[in-house]
Design an enzyme around this catalytic site. Structure first.
Site, PDB file in Angstrom:
ATOM      1  CE  LYS A 153      -3.770   2.122   2.631  1.00  0.00           C
ATOM      2  NZ  LYS A 153      -4.629   2.311   3.700  1.00  0.00           N
ATOM      3  NE  ARG A 210      -5.395  10.839   2.462  1.00  0.00           N
ATOM      4  CZ  ARG A 210      -4.228  10.536   1.973  1.00  0.00           C
ATOM      5  NH1 ARG A 210      -4.049  12.295   1.560  1.00  0.00           N
ATOM      6  NH2 ARG A 210      -3.203  10.034   2.190  1.00  0.00           N
ATOM      7  CD  GLU A 256       5.702  -4.134   4.516  1.00  0.00           C
ATOM      8  OE1 GLU A 256       5.429  -5.389   4.852  1.00  0.00           O
ATOM      9  OE2 GLU A 256       6.326  -2.968   4.705  1.00  0.00           O
ATOM     10  CE  LYS A 293      -6.101   1.278  -0.518  1.00  0.00           C
ATOM     11  NZ  LYS A 293      -6.620   1.444   0.453  1.00  0.00           N
TER      12      LYS A 293
END
Length: 341
Positions: free
Chosen positions: A214, A224, A251, A266
């Protein structure tokens, strides 16, 4: 090689001055193109992100995401039912509490009567197991500072204290009916910590969709607005640097070792290279999230007549599928599923 009076030129794929190998033969009609297509979109691979807001009686339009709304609990139930009817595979829920209920530790996230938990129960009551009901597991929507974790005395996100909050949230969301939880905060160790908490609470069947890669992207802006974010500062100390791809593989290794059932990249389109590398490396399902900024750009350009909206939507989703995604989170999920059906 000479055949009759013509010399075959392998580099040109033909004899003399004309081609024999004509790839265009496989592009001649829509039926031909459909038959030989290497990748196909399917409604079951689409996941609808949906927002539910506390304290409203009518859906609230999100100005930067035309066609997307903050739902009431009732209209969310209808959106879930519409997704089932269209053949959509899943729905990812984001809860938006009333501003006065946000605090430093994100209390609405662990309140059984918090808006997200109530929405999970609502949607499960509406669709049962006909739709995979997924829940965002993060604190950014419920904290008054807007960060994905709790802050220490210096105002920095405290990774390990945040894991404790995630574990509490996970159990509450599982009890509310989520089939899948999506830990999205990019805290170190979050998958393993949440997995252990779920298992100890008897929720072994609840799956984890790891937000493995991400990125700290410029394309989150409309989201947002959608969650009434209270963010102060940025998230670059815990989300990935857009310059890095190898880091994503690290990751990925960690998330799989900690028990991730599925993994995600993402945003989607700016990181198709990362998506492809992840897809090539794993034997678990791979998701990609076509985020709010990607959606908003297409809608804005289409509204101005600069691009063909429907064709652009299909092309973006096909590109994500071609890069290796088994599942795509997209705000067009229900619309596209209807079209595919």
């Amino acid at each position: 090689m000479t055949i009759g009076k013509s010399t075959y030129d392998g580099a040109r794929g033909g004899y003399g001055d004309f081609p024999v190998v004509r790839p265009r033969r496989l592009r001649t009609t829509p039926a031909m193109r459909r038959m030989v297509a290497e990748h196909r979109l399917h409604p079951a691979e689409l996941i609808l992100p949906a927002f539910v807001r506390e304290g409203i009686t009518e859906p609230v339009a999100i100005s930067s995401m035309p066609g997307v709304y903050q739902h009431t609990r009732d209209t969310l139930r209808k959106a879930a039912a519409d997704a089932v009817a269209a053949g959509v595979g899943g729905i990812m829920l984001f809860g938006v509490p009333e501003d006065g209920k946000k605090d430093a530790v994100g209390s609405p996230g662990t309140d059984p009567e918090g808006i997200l938990q109530m929405a999970l129960r609502d949607v499960r009551a509406e669709v049962g197991d006909d739709l995979v009901v997924m829940s965002d597991l993060c604190l950014d929507e419920v904290t008054d500072h807007g960060h994905c974790g709790v802050l220490d005395e210096h105002g920095r996100v405290d990774n390990d204290a945040t894991l404790e909050r995630y574990a509490e949230m996970a159990c509450v969301q599982a009890e509310a009916g989520a089939h899948v939880l999506g830990p999205s905060g990019m805290m170190d160790g979050q998958i393993g910590f949440v997995r252990r908490a779920l298992d100890e609470a008897g929720h072994q069947d609840v799956s984890l969709l790891a937000y493995t890669a991400k990125y700290a992207s410029a394309f989150y802006g409309p989201f947002r607005e959608a969650v009434n974010s209270s963010l102060q500062g940025d998230r670059r100390t815990y989300q990935q640097d857009p310059a890095n791809a190898r880091e994503s593989m690290r990751e990925l290794e960690l998330d799989l070792a900690e028990g991730a059932d599925m993994v995600m990249v993402k945003p989607a389109m700016p990181y198709l290279d990362v998506l492809s590398r992840v897809a090539d490396a794993v034997d678990v399902p791979v998701a990609a999230y076509q985020i709010s900024g990607e959606y908003a750009m297409v809608e804005a350009a289409a509204e101005r007549g600069w691009i063909d909206r429907d064709a652009a939507i299909t092309e973006t989703l096909t590109g994500i599928k071609r890069a290796g995604a088994n599942m795509i989170l997209t705000y067009w999920a229900t619309e596209v599923a209807r079209r595919l059906s």
